[in-house]
Design a protein around this motif. Sequence first.
Motif, PDB file in Angstrom:
ATOM      1  N   UNK A   4       0.836  -1.213   0.000  1.00  0.00           N
ATOM      2  CA  UNK A   4       0.000   0.000   0.000  1.00  0.00           C
ATOM      3  C   UNK A   4       0.866   1.257   0.000  1.00  0.00           C
ATOM      4  N   UNK A   5       1.942   1.237   0.808  1.00  0.00           N
ATOM      5  CA  UNK A   5       2.852   2.394   0.859  1.00  0.00           C
ATOM      6  C   UNK A   5       3.523   2.603  -0.479  1.00  0.00           C
ATOM      7  N   UNK A   6       3.866   1.518  -1.132  1.00  0.00           N
ATOM      8  CA  UNK A   6       4.516   1.636  -2.445  1.00  0.00           C
ATOM      9  C   UNK A   6       3.579   2.243  -3.459  1.00  0.00           C
ATOM     10  N   UNK A   7       2.293   1.825  -3.400  1.00  0.00           N
ATOM     11  CA  UNK A   7       1.300   2.393  -4.327  1.00  0.00           C
ATOM     12  C   UNK A   7       1.114   3.887  -4.099  1.00  0.00           C
ATOM     13  N   UNK A   8       1.088   4.289  -2.797  1.00  0.00           N
ATOM     14  CA  UNK A   8       0.930   5.724  -2.487  1.00  0.00           C
ATOM     15  C   UNK A   8       2.109   6.531  -2.996  1.00  0.00           C
ATOM     16  N   UNK A   9       3.297   5.933  -2.952  1.00  0.00           N
ATOM     17  CA  UNK A   9       4.480   6.661  -3.435  1.00  0.00           C
ATOM     18  C   UNK A   9       4.484   6.774  -4.940  1.00  0.00           C
ATOM     19  N   UNK A  10       3.964   5.719  -5.605  1.00  0.00           N
ATOM     20  CA  UNK A  10       3.963   5.722  -7.072  1.00  0.00           C
ATOM     21  C   UNK A  10       2.938   6.694  -7.615  1.00  0.00           C
ATOM     22  N   UNK A  11       1.806   6.783  -6.931  1.00  0.00           N
ATOM     23  CA  UNK A  11       0.704   7.608  -7.451  1.00  0.00           C
ATOM     24  C   UNK A  11       1.107   9.057  -7.679  1.00  0.00           C
ATOM     25  N   UNK A  12       1.714   9.751  -6.658  1.00  0.00           N
ATOM     26  CA  UNK A  12       2.079  11.146  -6.920  1.00  0.00           C
ATOM     27  C   UNK A  12       3.170  11.289  -7.966  1.00  0.00           C
ATOM     28  N   UNK A  13       4.112  10.345  -7.978  1.00  0.00           N
ATOM     29  CA  UNK A  13       5.162  10.423  -8.993  1.00  0.00           C
ATOM     30  C   UNK A  13       4.552  10.274 -10.384  1.00  0.00           C
ATOM     31  N   UNK A  14       3.570   9.413 -10.496  1.00  0.00           N
ATOM     32  CA  UNK A  14       2.884   9.265 -11.780  1.00  0.00           C
ATOM     33  C   UNK A  14       2.194  10.554 -12.185  1.00  0.00           C
ATOM     34  N   UNK A  15       1.595  11.241 -11.229  1.00  0.00           N
ATOM     35  CA  UNK A  15       0.941  12.524 -11.521  1.00  0.00           C
ATOM     36  C   UNK A  15       1.975  13.546 -11.980  1.00  0.00           C
ATOM     37  N   UNK A  16       3.178  13.524 -11.335  1.00  0.00           N
ATOM     38  CA  UNK A  16       4.243  14.440 -11.729  1.00  0.00           C
ATOM     39  C   UNK A  16       4.661  14.187 -13.173  1.00  0.00           C
ATOM     40  N   UNK A  17       4.792  12.883 -13.530  1.00  0.00           N
ATOM     41  CA  UNK A  17       5.173  12.578 -14.911  1.00  0.00           C
ATOM     42  C   UNK A  17       4.128  13.093 -15.902  1.00  0.00           C
ATOM     43  N   UNK A  18       2.866  13.026 -15.497  1.00  0.00           N
ATOM     44  CA  UNK A  18       1.807  13.537 -16.377  1.00  0.00           C
ATOM     45  C   UNK A  18       1.914  15.037 -16.577  1.00  0.00           C
ATOM     46  N   UNK A  19       2.205  15.772 -15.489  1.00  0.00           N
ATOM     47  CA  UNK A  19       2.349  17.241 -15.583  1.00  0.00           C
ATOM     48  C   UNK A  19       3.548  17.610 -16.463  1.00  0.00           C
ATOM     49  N   UNK A  20       4.664  16.842 -16.278  1.00  0.00           N
ATOM     50  CA  UNK A  20       5.868  17.104 -17.081  1.00  0.00           C
ATOM     51  C   UNK A  20       5.579  16.861 -18.553  1.00  0.00           C
TER      52      UNK A  20
END
Length: 1029
Positions: A4-20
């Motif tokens: 669950x912690x790994x998923x939470x960490x991936x989610x915001x990074x994925x959002x960052x990649x989308x913004x970039x």
Amino acid sequence: MAAAAALEAVAPVGALWGLVHDFVMGQQEGPADQVAADVKSGSYTVLQVVEALGSSLENPEPRTRARGIQLLSQVLLHCHSLLLEKEVIHLILFYENRLKDHHLVIPSVLQGLRALSMCVALPPGLAVSVLKAIFQEVHVQSLPQVDRHTVYGIITNFMQTREEELKGLGADFTFGFIQVMDGEKDPRNLLVAFCIVHDLISRDYSLGPFVEELFEVTSCYFPIDFTPPPNDPHGIQREDLILSLRAVLASTPRFAEFLLPLLIEKVDSEMLSAKLDSLQTLNACCAVYGQKELKDFLPSLWASIRREVFQTASERVEAEGLAALQSLTACLSRSVLRADAEDLLDSFLSNILQDCRHHLCEPDMKLVWPSAKLLQAAAGASARACDHITSNVLPLLLEQFHKHSQSNHRRTILEMMLGFLKLQQKWGYEDKDERPLSGFKDQLCSLVFMTLTDPSTQLQLVGIRTLTVLGAQPDLLSSGDLELAVGHLYRLSFLEEESQSCVAAMEASGTLATLYPVAFSSHLVPKLAEELHVGESDLARGDGPTKCSRHLRCLQALSAVSTHASIVKETLPLLLQHLWQMDKGNMVTGSSEVIAVCQSLQQVAEKCQQDPESCWYFHQTAIPCLLALAVQASMPEKEPSVLRKVLLEDEVLVAMVSVIGTATTHLSPDLAAQSVARIVPLFLDGNISFLPENSFPCRFQPFQDGSSGQRRLVALLMAFVCSLPRNVEIPQLNQLMQELLELSCCHSCPFSSTAAAKCFAGLLNKHPAGQQLDEFLQLATEKVETGLGSGICRTQAFTLLLWVTKALVLRYHPRSSCLTDRLMGLLSDPELGPAAADGFSLLMSDCSDVLTRAGHAEVRIMFRQRFFTDNVPALVQGFHAAPQDVKPNYLKGLSHVLNRLPKPVLLPELPTLLSLLLEALSCPDCVVQLSTLSCLQPLLLEAPQVMSLHVDTLVTRFLNLSSSPSMVVRIAALQCMHALTRLPTPVLLPYKPQVIRALAKPLDDKKRLVRKEAVSARGEWFLLGSPSS
């Protein structure tokens, strides 16, 4: 849990990649702000942003790399304060490396470096590294303006925070900046670049062998030739660039050898702006230069300045040339000399004297004044220069004065001499023998006294001014000189034909009496006392106007000379004794003689205001005397006295009111309290113990059924209590206010009732807010309503209403609106309507005796604007609703309000009010016409576009009024016709023939002032539409 912690960490990074991706590939601008906000809030780290940008930063396509670096740079601009030292090091290395990238990438790299230059965590050495990289890798002047501005911003940031590191670069930093700036053209960048150069010099950065290069890279812009484009959003003005560049050029003596030849070249050019800029820059340079820098250029500088002053047609160039000469001389004066060094000041001044002296010998030639101005400019630079020039010029001018016999030549020479004498006052000399004027004192005094006996009035006037300047020199004039000077001033004060010399002599007496009170007390005051005694005899015999004129001059001279406390103690008793002699003697005394004495007393009171001791002396000496004379005059008498009747006349009492008011306004609260404790009981209780010669035949009771003569003296009480400081407590205030209210509605003596109303209003205005003030207001309102309801006292009740309203309007009291509405209601009254309309003039104008700022009244700074806002809409509405026979009253009231309103307040309201103003011009009342014309004339000048919409009506009405029976209306109408020519020419041209024909009639008006205005207006209309207009 770990998943669950790994998923939470991936989610915001994925959002960052989308913004970039949206920013870099989707070319959207919004994601950059979102990423910066997220980094600032802690959602992402800068490292994560770099990782998300990884593929973009390494993309083979330059535009993609540029977008990637742009995103990173924008994030850094918002978040640079969050960076750690380790992160800054890596980012700096990355950005330095990218300076070698494609030219499309460079702007984004520079933005990132600017952000990093603001980092607090910037390790030592990196600032130097960044600047070296920019200097080596970036051709700055090939970049767009905004990117060049970024480079200047990086340099500025490092100079503010890493000064010592940059200084470690030595002259390499200066050379690098020279390369950056070389060729800059944009004024926005130049302002920053000039500031950087100024800091380089003022903060002692090493210039090394690049002084000339630094000068060349900045001086190539001199003189500034820049005209800002219309509607420039940046707001950069030519003057901003001029001052910034001047600060650079005048910042170091090391530029002197390059700058001075440039300045000489530009002064000798034909461009006016270049001459002015060069002379002003030279002036600034002299503050930092010394003899060493100026030495080789002095002859050329002097030649250029001399030519500009001798030949220029521009007063500004002449003034700047004289200022530059004074600065040059001051620079040479303050330089410390070695024992074996040449004194450049002496040789420079000798050159000036050599070129200018001979022109002083030609008082009728055109170069005489330019030469005098040059010499005076140099003499005004220092005591040494003043001594040198004065000792050379004064003997020459003294010789020339005696050599020329014509008065106009002598006047020119004396005016030049006066200029040099005034300069002596700038420099103090401890040793009397060192003063340059000491050796010429006798010759100067002899010359001045000669001019004072010359038949030429103009020469006399210059002589009087010169005597005043000589007298201002400490310890220059001997007692014998002063006695002669006083004698001449006394004689000139009584010249019958020449009023100019008379006025000038009296002014000089006042100035010199301040410096030499003993001499004037010993030699002038006794002569004036004797003259006054002779005048009393002449008045007793009833001699003609010539003797009366001397008597008037004597009174004026006594007041003029009362500029010192010791002299006031002699002149004031003389003037008061003169009044008593008028009362006791058998003089043929009219109101004009008494008014003349009161005017002299008032002038003495004004001169005493600056000295508390003199002010109190005047008050406690003059006020009881004037009150005693007035009380004596109000008493019944067996044998009628001419003077006693005169003392009770309106205009005489008004003159006494001015004296008492002037003598009271500057009293300290403590002394004012002493005085009020005696004067108020005099009027309320008849306590006459403090009055001189107080044996009166009956009690003084102006409020208790006293005679009309006694009631008239309430005006003197008004003058006193309405001039007191606000914090002075008035005894028996309740009784006083009630008595004033009763008297204000007394119909038998309008003068007394008006004085009582004004006094009541003056006290009301100063009274602190509270229950007692509300009670006074309630009493006044009831009194007004009662009086307005009865036929016999309506006028008096209206006057009380008017003054109470003004007292409240001035202090923004809440009840002022109710009273103003009541006043507005009276505009429809058949009897009081015209007076109510004129009352608006009183509400808006300043008074001279009560409710004045000088008299400590509470006058709010924008009361007129507030009155306009609160009441003009009601006036306009009332005008439209009023019957035809009442409309003129509303127009008159409106005209008075608008005429006294500050024009910036009126202009925005003009479109809605102009039709009413134009209608007011058709009103038959001359007062309305004059007030409206006075209001319209400035509006024609300040709002021509609005006024031009009504040009047909304006022309017709103004021409009709130019034939008015009233002279002042005719003059005002012609002035408006003149002002009409400021409207747009195409609007006026159709009316030109009609106006020129119509203005021929007032050319034959019987009054000269009307003819003068007609000539001026008609001439402007003739020129309308011509090429020169």
